[in-house]
Design a protein around this motif. Structure first.
Motif, PDB file in Angstrom:
ATOM      1  N   HIS A  91      39.003  21.007 -12.804  1.00  0.00           N
ATOM      2  CA  HIS A  91      37.833  21.473 -13.559  1.00  0.00           C
ATOM      3  C   HIS A  91      37.144  22.552 -12.728  1.00  0.00           C
ATOM      4  CE1 HIS A  91      35.052  20.622 -16.980  1.00  0.00           C
ATOM      5  NE2 HIS A  91      34.268  21.378 -16.240  1.00  0.00           N
ATOM      6  N   VAL A  92      36.794  23.644 -13.386  1.00  0.00           N
ATOM      7  CA  VAL A  92      36.174  24.773 -12.696  1.00  0.00           C
ATOM      8  C   VAL A  92      34.791  25.027 -13.290  1.00  0.00           C
ATOM      9  CG1 VAL A  92      36.352  27.223 -12.125  1.00  0.00           C
ATOM     10  CG2 VAL A  92      38.428  25.804 -12.215  1.00  0.00           C
ATOM     11  N   PHE A  93      33.786  25.054 -12.422  1.00  0.00           N
ATOM     12  CA  PHE A  93      32.425  25.388 -12.802  1.00  0.00           C
ATOM     13  C   PHE A  93      32.125  26.812 -12.342  1.00  0.00           C
ATOM     14  CE2 PHE A  93      32.400  20.770 -12.460  1.00  0.00           C
ATOM     15  CZ  PHE A  93      31.663  20.379 -13.569  1.00  0.00           C
ATOM     16  N   ALA A  94      31.361  27.540 -13.137  1.00  0.00           N
ATOM     17  CA  ALA A  94      30.946  28.898 -12.777  1.00  0.00           C
ATOM     18  C   ALA A  94      29.430  28.949 -12.734  1.00  0.00           C
ATOM     19  CB  ALA A  94      31.477  29.910 -13.794  1.00  0.00           C
ATOM     20  N   ALA A 103      28.519  30.709 -26.730  1.00  0.00           N
ATOM     21  CA  ALA A 103      28.384  29.249 -26.780  1.00  0.00           C
ATOM     22  C   ALA A 103      29.310  28.640 -25.731  1.00  0.00           C
ATOM     23  CB  ALA A 103      28.739  28.751 -28.171  1.00  0.00           C
ATOM     24  N   TRP A 104      28.781  28.430 -24.558  1.00  0.00           N
ATOM     25  CA  TRP A 104      29.580  27.985 -23.421  1.00  0.00           C
ATOM     26  C   TRP A 104      29.058  26.639 -22.954  1.00  0.00           C
ATOM     27  CZ3 TRP A 104      32.556  32.311 -21.478  1.00  0.00           C
ATOM     28  CH2 TRP A 104      33.527  31.940 -20.524  1.00  0.00           C
ATOM     29  N   PRO A 105      29.931  25.654 -22.705  1.00  0.00           N
ATOM     30  CA  PRO A 105      29.437  24.389 -22.143  1.00  0.00           C
ATOM     31  C   PRO A 105      28.687  24.661 -20.850  1.00  0.00           C
ATOM     32  CG  PRO A 105      31.746  24.210 -22.788  1.00  0.00           C
ATOM     33  CD  PRO A 105      31.393  25.666 -22.888  1.00  0.00           C
ATOM     34  N   ALA A 106      27.509  24.090 -20.724  1.00  0.00           N
ATOM     35  CA  ALA A 106      26.674  24.378 -19.555  1.00  0.00           C
ATOM     36  C   ALA A 106      26.037  23.099 -19.055  1.00  0.00           C
ATOM     37  CB  ALA A 106      25.597  25.406 -19.907  1.00  0.00           C
ATOM     38  N   THR A 107      25.717  23.100 -17.771  1.00  0.00           N
ATOM     39  CA  THR A 107      25.065  21.959 -17.161  1.00  0.00           C
ATOM     40  C   THR A 107      24.189  22.454 -16.023  1.00  0.00           C
ATOM     41  OG1 THR A 107      25.451  19.748 -16.206  1.00  0.00           O
ATOM     42  CG2 THR A 107      26.940  21.515 -15.506  1.00  0.00           C
ATOM     43  N   THR A 108      23.511  21.545 -15.358  1.00  0.00           N
ATOM     44  CA  THR A 108      22.673  21.844 -14.201  1.00  0.00           C
ATOM     45  C   THR A 108      23.458  21.522 -12.928  1.00  0.00           C
ATOM     46  OG1 THR A 108      21.789  19.601 -14.123  1.00  0.00           O
ATOM     47  CG2 THR A 108      20.623  21.211 -15.525  1.00  0.00           C
ATOM     48  N   PRO A 109      22.953  21.927 -11.756  1.00  0.00           N
ATOM     49  CA  PRO A 109      23.639  21.524 -10.522  1.00  0.00           C
ATOM     50  C   PRO A 109      23.775  20.011 -10.385  1.00  0.00           C
ATOM     51  CG  PRO A 109      22.160  23.345 -10.054  1.00  0.00           C
ATOM     52  CD  PRO A 109      21.899  22.945 -11.482  1.00  0.00           C
ATOM     53  N   ASP A 110      22.751  19.255 -10.783  1.00  0.00           N
ATOM     54  CA  ASP A 110      22.848  17.796 -10.700  1.00  0.00           C
ATOM     55  C   ASP A 110      23.899  17.264 -11.668  1.00  0.00           C
ATOM     56  OD1 ASP A 110      20.887  17.797  -8.787  1.00  0.00           O
ATOM     57  OD2 ASP A 110      19.285  17.126 -10.126  1.00  0.00           O
ATOM     58  N   GLY A 111      23.940  17.837 -12.888  1.00  0.00           N
ATOM     59  CA  GLY A 111      24.948  17.408 -13.841  1.00  0.00           C
ATOM     60  C   GLY A 111      26.353  17.712 -13.371  1.00  0.00           C
ATOM     61  N   MET A 112      26.517  18.867 -12.746  1.00  0.00           N
ATOM     62  CA  MET A 112      27.816  19.221 -12.188  1.00  0.00           C
ATOM     63  C   MET A 112      28.209  18.252 -11.078  1.00  0.00           C
ATOM     64  SD  MET A 112      28.883  22.268  -9.668  1.00  0.00           S
ATOM     65  CE  MET A 112      28.354  21.115  -8.402  1.00  0.00           C
ATOM     66  N   GLY A 124      36.549  23.080  -8.678  1.00  0.00           N
ATOM     67  CA  GLY A 124      36.258  24.405  -8.153  1.00  0.00           C
ATOM     68  C   GLY A 124      34.887  24.862  -8.618  1.00  0.00           C
ATOM     69  N   ILE A 125      34.146  25.547  -7.729  1.00  0.00           N
ATOM     70  CA  ILE A 125      32.816  26.068  -8.071  1.00  0.00           C
ATOM     71  C   ILE A 125      32.797  27.549  -7.735  1.00  0.00           C
ATOM     72  CG2 ILE A 125      30.328  25.742  -7.838  1.00  0.00           C
ATOM     73  CD1 ILE A 125      30.923  23.033  -6.507  1.00  0.00           C
ATOM     74  N   ASP A 138      36.217  36.694 -14.830  1.00  0.00           N
ATOM     75  CA  ASP A 138      36.049  35.561 -13.926  1.00  0.00           C
ATOM     76  C   ASP A 138      35.760  34.287 -14.711  1.00  0.00           C
ATOM     77  OD1 ASP A 138      36.216  37.403 -11.768  1.00  0.00           O
ATOM     78  OD2 ASP A 138      34.048  37.741 -11.855  1.00  0.00           O
ATOM     79  N   LEU A 139      34.860  34.405 -15.688  1.00  0.00           N
ATOM     80  CA  LEU A 139      34.449  33.245 -16.469  1.00  0.00           C
ATOM     81  C   LEU A 139      35.594  32.674 -17.293  1.00  0.00           C
ATOM     82  CD1 LEU A 139      30.936  34.435 -17.690  1.00  0.00           C
ATOM     83  CD2 LEU A 139      31.441  32.798 -15.876  1.00  0.00           C
ATOM     84  N   ALA A 140      36.599  33.496 -17.559  1.00  0.00           N
ATOM     85  CA  ALA A 140      37.739  33.012 -18.330  1.00  0.00           C
ATOM     86  C   ALA A 140      38.472  31.886 -17.611  1.00  0.00           C
ATOM     87  CB  ALA A 140      38.701  34.169 -18.611  1.00  0.00           C
ATOM     88  N   HIS A 141      38.279  31.763 -16.304  1.00  0.00           N
ATOM     89  CA  HIS A 141      38.948  30.722 -15.528  1.00  0.00           C
ATOM     90  C   HIS A 141      38.079  29.482 -15.357  1.00  0.00           C
ATOM     91  CE1 HIS A 141      42.106  33.576 -14.534  1.00  0.00           C
ATOM     92  NE2 HIS A 141      41.164  34.448 -14.237  1.00  0.00           N
ATOM     93  N   ALA A 142      36.881  29.480 -15.950  1.00  0.00           N
ATOM     94  CA  ALA A 142      35.953  28.359 -15.811  1.00  0.00           C
ATOM     95  C   ALA A 142      35.916  27.529 -17.087  1.00  0.00           C
ATOM     96  CB  ALA A 142      34.555  28.866 -15.476  1.00  0.00           C
ATOM     97  N   HIS A 143      35.599  26.248 -16.914  1.00  0.00           N
ATOM     98  CA  HIS A 143      35.451  25.353 -18.049  1.00  0.00           C
ATOM     99  C   HIS A 143      33.984  25.152 -18.434  1.00  0.00           C
ATOM    100  CE1 HIS A 143      39.227  24.157 -15.955  1.00  0.00           C
ATOM    101  NE2 HIS A 143      39.711  24.157 -17.193  1.00  0.00           N
TER     102      HIS A 143
END
Length: 274
Positions: A91-94, A103-112, A124-125, A138-143
């Motif tokens: 799983h890759v976070f950006a 419309a991109w799945p998003a979270t906070t640092p705590d959620g990550m 990966g971060i 770059d974002l194309a490689h993130a979930h």
């Protein structure tokens, strides 16, 4: 791993913290920020650093900004593409400090952070370059996006962003039972207050690649002094590399020698102390 370790959940958390979370710097502009990232990672227990296509690299500047964390720079992976940096990640976070229109799945640092300790998964971060952040390629490689909340001014230094995100990961690790301890000693806690720098770890000899800038500085200096006019440069370089290899220098010794050579060149150029 012995039975006690297998039954101790803190062991699994420590392994995930050290081995299964990868900090990826994408096209960093400033070498100092690479060092600041290594320092932030060491503070928060992270160890895996990958640097993608840095615009310029001054390893001495990076080391200067990474006191106590130079080994993370020595062990870092240096790659040319984001896809190579995250090839083994499940799983890759950006990270981003600004909102995105898609419309991109998003979270906070705590959620990550809560998702970084799933057994058998590598995370990966991604952190983008200082001038513009991560681009769409770059974002194309993130979930998932990680939104770092800020006030109106949303521009963060890369080292600061890494520290903020890594602090969330470290807090989650301690919530799950991780207890900091001196690495390689088997005892909890760090070195005694006032201990000499490096007293708690073995002296680390630098690899051959770290000697390249020192060799270049040395050859430049003796060339300014006229030595290479009467000696074959390749033979001098080979002799110098063998000599330095036998000396088994550590990072501090390399830094001191390069500083001496800079002072010598200044004196030769200006005729007075620099």
């Amino acid at each position: 791993m012995n039975d006690d370790a297998m039954n101790d959940p803190s062991v699994a958390v420590e392994r995930a913290l050290r081995e299964d979370i990868v900090v990826v710097l994408v096209r960093p502009l400033q070498s100092g920020n690479i060092g600041a990232t290594a320092r932030a990672m060491k503070n928060m227990g992270l160890r895996r650093l990958v640097v993608v296509a840095p615009r310029a690299l001054d390893i001495d500047r990076a080391r200067w900004m990474a006191p106590g964390a130079a080994e993370l720079l020595d062990q870092a992976r240096w790659v040319t593409r984001v896809e190579d940096a995250v090839a083994d990640c499940h799983h890759v976070f950006a990270t981003t400090a600004r909102g995105r229109h898609h419309a991109w799945p998003a979270t906070t640092p705590d959620g990550m952070a809560a998702r970084c300790f799933e057994p058998g998964r590598t995370t990966g971060i991604l952190f983008g370059p200082e001038d513009a952040g991560l681009d769409n390629d770059d974002l194309a490689h993130a979930h998932t996006l990680v939104h770092i909340p800020t006030d109106v001014h949303a521009s963060l230094n890369v080292g600061q962003a890494v520290l903020l995100v890594a602090a969330s990961v470290f807090t989650e690790a301690t919530r799950r039972g991780f207890v900091p301890r001196a690495e390689g000693t088997g005892r909890r806690g760090g070195p005694a207050r006032g201990a000499a720098p490096g007293a708690s770890r073995a002296r680390e000899v630098v690899p051959a690649g770290v000697l390249d800038p020192l060799v270049d500085d040395w050859l430049h200096t003796v060339d300014m002094a006229g030595f290479l006019r009467s000696h074959e440069p390749l033979l001098v370089e080979g002799t110098l590399r063998r000599l330095l290899g036998r000396a088994e220098l550590d990072a501090q010794e390399v830094s001191v020698l390069r500083g001496m050579l800079r002072k010598l060149r200044w004196r030769m150029e200006h005729g007075e102390p620099g």
